[in-house]
Scaffold this motif. Structure first.
Motif, mmCIF file in Angstrom:
data_model
loop_
_atom_site.group_PDB
_atom_site.id
_atom_site.type_symbol
_atom_site.label_atom_id
_atom_site.label_comp_id
_atom_site.label_asym_id
_atom_site.label_seq_id
_atom_site.Cartn_x
_atom_site.Cartn_y
_atom_site.Cartn_z
ATOM 1 N N LEU A 193 -3.612 9.604 -0.857
ATOM 2 C CA LEU A 193 -4.854 8.640 -0.927
ATOM 3 C C LEU A 193 -4.627 7.723 0.327
ATOM 4 N N PRO A 194 -5.091 8.188 1.487
ATOM 5 C CA PRO A 194 -4.911 7.554 2.934
ATOM 6 C C PRO A 194 -5.674 6.359 2.910
ATOM 7 N N ALA A 195 -6.558 6.172 2.069
ATOM 8 C CA ALA A 195 -7.622 4.818 2.315
ATOM 9 C C ALA A 195 -6.587 3.684 1.720
ATOM 10 N N GLY A 236 0.889 -1.109 -0.023
ATOM 11 C CA GLY A 236 -0.111 -0.145 0.025
ATOM 12 C C GLY A 236 0.904 1.115 0.087
ATOM 13 N N PHE A 237 0.648 2.167 -0.934
ATOM 14 C CA PHE A 237 1.315 3.483 -0.972
ATOM 15 C C PHE A 237 0.327 4.355 -1.076
ATOM 16 N N SER A 238 0.376 5.648 -0.144
ATOM 17 C CA SER A 238 -0.705 6.454 -0.240
ATOM 18 C C SER A 238 -0.183 7.728 -1.111
ATOM 19 N N GLN A 239 0.828 7.811 -1.557
ATOM 20 C CA GLN A 239 1.394 8.914 -2.705
ATOM 21 C C GLN A 239 1.428 10.212 -1.637
ATOM 22 N N ASN A 240 2.362 9.958 -0.554
ATOM 23 C CA ASN A 240 2.766 10.850 0.182
ATOM 24 C C ASN A 240 1.395 11.339 0.918
ATOM 25 N N GLY A 241 0.576 10.513 1.535
ATOM 26 C CA GLY A 241 -0.849 11.037 2.179
ATOM 27 C C GLY A 241 -1.938 11.369 1.206
#
Length: 940
Positions: free
Chosen positions: A763-765, A756-761
């Motif tokens: 995409l937190p889900a 899982g990677f949120s793209q620096n926050g």
């Protein structure tokens, strides 16, 4: 000290800036024998390292200045000229040869004068001045006759040069006679290097005459001599010729492998002009692989070098290639411009073979422009005026195009067409011209269709497919494989259309129709590719640069800045794509395809096998396109139903565009679900309703779709009360053969990798999703969770190799302009389609890409170029992907539910049924259809 020993002693100073001062202490030992020794050393080295040879030649000049005799000065000037000739600097070489000739004429050294005139003739030939070359060769021959046997070696070189000139102007018998004469002289005087050089020329002539087996034998024989002497330049030239030979026999990947070896050989020396010549040959191959933009760039860069070096012959070839590339792109004005420039230059050089090639291409241009009469006039003039120059493949091309032109006329003469095609078939079969043979069978099939003889047409198209299969079997690199098939996909479609027509007329061809549909869909099944570890470093560096540019583009504030970055990115992506191809070309493709030539097998065994595997719950639907209509065949355990002309492709395209426009608007706003339902109900009524009786009450459906229609939201088709996914699970598959080999994964001893990677926050889900999936699976799986900074490309690649389940939650982008660079965002950069091609999934895992647009692809060669293709090539057994952009909270909920369902399975799980259950749950939870309907399941 012997002259050879002294020469070896002096070589230590050739790099010194004060060379003349360094060698002065040895001047009392200098002699014309030393000059001869240095010349011999230069000659030997110019076949290995031409730059080092030039340094020795410069040393020879300095020694000659000190000796100060006409013999020494003449030999030194000749020596420098030889090296410049080897560097393809022909005018510089001729200037030195002329200077040397004056010295030798002053001392009446006839043998030397003859040798220099032979060298000058060779340079004139290289510059396209054939008449002048033959005239000079004639004067050299007179001198050799006066000298007698002492001049035999010079006469051998003369025959080599004269043979080359005759080959260039299309006088093939004279060329072969000259080569044979020269060879006998070199054999007589035991000159193995010269024998190998002339054998290489003979091999090239045989190749141009389409005598491929004789040509290959001679090339390989010459290569052994070059290997023995470590003549690197000539080894590179042999690889260049073997590459051209592989191209002519339709082995396109092998051709690129040989040409790459040649390019590496020339670049190691280096010889930029020869590197440009390799790129001319590469551009020919790229044309066949439908890499047209790359082909044009390569031909254009080679042309600039040819212009600078005054390489007139190669310049014309570049113009022809550029014209052919633009013709392929349907840039007809550009193509005409290049062909006319090529024609003017070829006329000035008096090169009839190139003129013939240009005229064939001009005729092709006229044909593409719907002017068959003009095309026929050009071709018939070529046949009439240049009949003695007609090598087999050119005659076959001319006659094939003549038949095409005649067939385009309102009232074609069928006898004329069949006569030309029969001759073409005979030529192609005699000389093993498989690509041309396939094209000939297609035109035979087209002619039979014109006569409404669909049985014969089917047999002809089937034979064309047989030839294409034999050629595509030589590919092991998927990008090249699908690029080649993109140029041939029309053949499969024509076969499908004819069998469809036969079934329409007789009702007796359903098995053959199913087989033809399947063949068209599986033609471009992905190929797995590996690269050597040594190749990864350059790819990694280029990838880092690409990621840097992508970040810069993302942060660009001004449009002008973004345009500049986009231009740099485009150039870099061309480099990176080429680097990926080069890294894969070490592989040898194996023959892995067999072809069936009979149109009507006695029993379709595959159909029987399929129906025996189906139970009462399962049905297979094969959609296919013919005559601008969408059609389908439905197969159940006990019956087969044909549904022709379901909807016109034009209407379906219009509906699809309207849906896509609405979808794009809705994803940026709250969306209007009532409007969405209206779109989806229209799809149901126009595409699905006619099939519903055949599949009524079947809860598990398997779909085979033409590549253009994977984007249709079939799972969300709405009948007025229910979505289709509420009635049946949907599994997409690419071929019946793969469907027969499908399996049900076991829950026992399985390894799950979740990233899982949120793209620096942003995409937190995605992080919540990764954690939830890990928690759901931990009771039944060995879990490896990679979150945020741990979700790097190398780590994921290593761990996923043995995974049974791989789940990625992140951001992704599909690149329709360049699918190879579609990507998924990870912590250390973007994982592209090009990168995934080099991965290996050993356990045939289920891969879930919970990210935007991961199921999109560019239709090409019967398949889809997108992330799904590279994952399949790497070994994915099952895929869950998204058709469009996702909303990360909804995606997380649906995925968590999906894994909860499969973990509650007792022994095994059916992925399609589990995804269906998760989507039905989403419907009940009132999750907008825009989010759950995006997911589709593909089984491999």
């Amino acid at each position: 000290m012997t002259p050879e020993e002294l020469g070896h002693e002096l070589l230590q100073y050739i790099e010194h800036p004060e060379l003349s001062e360094q060698i002065k202490p040895y001047r009392d030992l200098f002699s014309e024998g030393l000059i001869s020794a240095l010349c011999a050393k230069t000659y030997d080295e110019q076949f290995r390292d031409v730059q080092y040879a030039l340094k020795i030649a410069n040393l020879t000049t300095e020694v000659a200045k000190i000796i100060d005799t006409p013999e020494a000065a003449g030999l030194a000037a000749w020596n420098v000229g030889n090296v410049y000739g080897a560097m393809n600097k022909y005018q510089d070489a001729n200037n030195h040869f002329w200077e040397a000739e004056q010295f030798f004429e002053s001392i009446k050294s006839l043998k030397r004068v003859a040798g220099l005139r032979i060298n000058r003739a060779g340079n004139l030939c290289a510059m396209g001045q054939y008449d002048e070359a033959l005239s000079l060769a004639k004067s050299a021959r007179k001198i050799c006759a006066e000298i007698g046997e002492e001049g035999d070696v010079y006469l051998g070189n003369l025959e080599l040069t004269v043979g080359w000139v005759y080959e260039e102007i299309g006088e093939f018998e004279e060329a072969l006679a000259a080569y044979d004469n020269g060879r006998s002289l070199f054999v007589k005087h035991d000159h193995p290097l010269q024998v190998a050089l002339i054998d290489q020329n003979r091999a090239h002539l045989y190749m141009n005459l389409d005598s491929f087996e004789a040509s290959e034998r001679l090339f390989l024989s010459a290569r052994e001599i070059f290997k023995k002497g470590n003549y690197l330049r000539e080894l590179a030239r042999v690889n260049l010729n073997l590459g051209e030979l592989a191209y002519k026999t339709g082995h396109y990947q092998k051709a690129l492998t040989r040409l790459n070896s040649a390019y590496d050989g020339f670049s190691d020396i280096p010889v930029p002009v020869e590197m440009a010549y390799v790129n001319i040959k590469r551009s020919n191959v790229y044309l066949q692989l439908n890499l047209i933009n790359e082909m044009i760039q390569m031909a254009d860069s080679a042309m600039q070098i040819c212009l600078r070096q005054k390489m007139k012959r190669e310049y014309v070839t570049c113009l022809i290639n550029l014209g052919t590339g633009h013709l392929k792109l349907e840039n007809y004005d550009q193509a005409s411009h290049f062909f006319e420039r090529a024609r003017r230059n070829a006329r000035q050089q008096n090169t009839p073979i190139r003129l013939m090639l240009i005229d064939i291409n001009r005729a092709e241009l006229a044909y593409k422009n719907k002017n068959p009469k003009r095309s026929k006039r050009i071709l018939q003039r070529v046949l009439k005026s240049d009949n003695h120059l007609l090598i087999p493949n050119l005659e076959a091309r001319i006659r094939l195009l003549l038949a095409r032109c005649e067939l385009m006329l309102n009232t074609p003469k069928l006898d004329f067409i069949e006569e030309n095609l029969q001759i073409t078939v005979e030529i192609c079969q005699t000389y093993h011209l498989k690509q041309l043979l396939a094209e000939t069978y297609v035109v035979l099939g087209d002619t039979a269709v014109y006569r409404q003889d669909y049985q014969s047409a089917g047999a002809d198209y089937r034979q064309a497919v047989v030839e294409i299969k034999s050629l595509k079997a030589h590919f092991s690199i998927d990008e090249l494989h699908i690029g080649y098939l993109d140029t041939q996909s029309e053949i499969y479609q024509k076969l499908l259309a004819v069998v469809n027509q036969l079934h329409l007329q007789t009702g007796d061809y359903l098995d053959e129709l199913i087989s033809a549909i399947d063949e068209a869909q599986m033609a471009a099944a992905p190929l797995q590719t590996q690269i050597e570890s040594g190749q990864r470093e350059r790819l990694s560096e280029l990838q880092k640069t690409w990621n840097w540019y992508q970040n810069k583009l993302h942060d660009a504030k001004e449009r002008s800045e973004a345009q500049k970055i986009e231009s740099n990115l485009h150039h870099l992506e061309t480099q990176l794509a080429e680097a990926h191809r080069q890294a894969q070309l070490h592989q040898d493709a194996s023959i892995h395809t067999t072809a069936q030539s009979d149109l009507r097998p006695a029993k379709n065994q595959q159909m029987g096998d399929l129906q025996s595997c189906l139970d009462s719950k399962k049905g297979v639907i094969q959609f296919y396109e013919t005559n601008q209509m969408l059609n389908a065949v439905v197969i159940t355990k006990t019956e087969t139903h044909w549904h022709p002309d379901i909807i016109s492709l034009e209407t379906l395209q219009r509906q699809s565009k309207a849906w896509q426009f609405f979808l794009n608007q809705s994803l940026n706003t709250d969306g209007n679900e009532k409007v969405a339902l209206a779109h989806l109900q229209r799809f149901y009524q126009t595409v699905w309703q006619r099939l519903s009786r055949s599949i009524d009450s079947l809860p598990e459906l398997f779909l085979s779709m033409p590549p253009n229609w994977y984007s249709l939201p079939i799972n969300a088709f709405f009948d007025g009360s229910q979505f289709l996914i509420e009635q049946a699970s949907l599994t997409y598959f690419s071929s019946l053969d793969r469907l027969l080999k499908s399996f049900t994964p076991s829950l026992k001893s399985t390894k799950a990798v979740i990233a899982g990677f949120s793209q620096n926050g942003r995409l937190p889900a995605t992080i919540q999703e990764a954690k939830a999936v890990s928690k759901t699976l931990e009771a039944s799986h060995e879990i490896h969770t990679l979150i945020e900074e741990k979700a790097t490309i190398p780590t994921l690649q290593q761990i996923a190799r043995q995974a049974n389940i791989l789940h990625l939650a992140s951001h992704a982008i599909f690149r329709p302009d360049n699918p190879l660079f579609s990507w998924i965002q990870l912590a250390d950069g973007r994982l592209t389609m090009a990168d995934i091609y080099h991965w290996t999934f050993e356990k045939r895992p289920l891969i879930v890409l919970s990210a935007c647009e991961t199921g999109q692809g560019l239709p090409k060669g019967g398949g889809l170029m997108g992330l799904s293709r590279s994952l399949e090539a790497a070994g994915a057994g099952e895929l869950i992907l998204s058709r469009w952009r996702l909303e990360d909270n909804s995606s997380a909920q649906i995925m968590e539910k999906f894994y909860e369902i499969i973990t509650h399975s007792k022994e095994s799980f059916d992925t399609a049924v589990a995804l269906q259950a998760a989507q039905k749950w989403a419907i009940k939870q009132n999750i907008p259809l825009f989010f759950w309907a995006s997911f589709l399941y593909i089984s491999n």
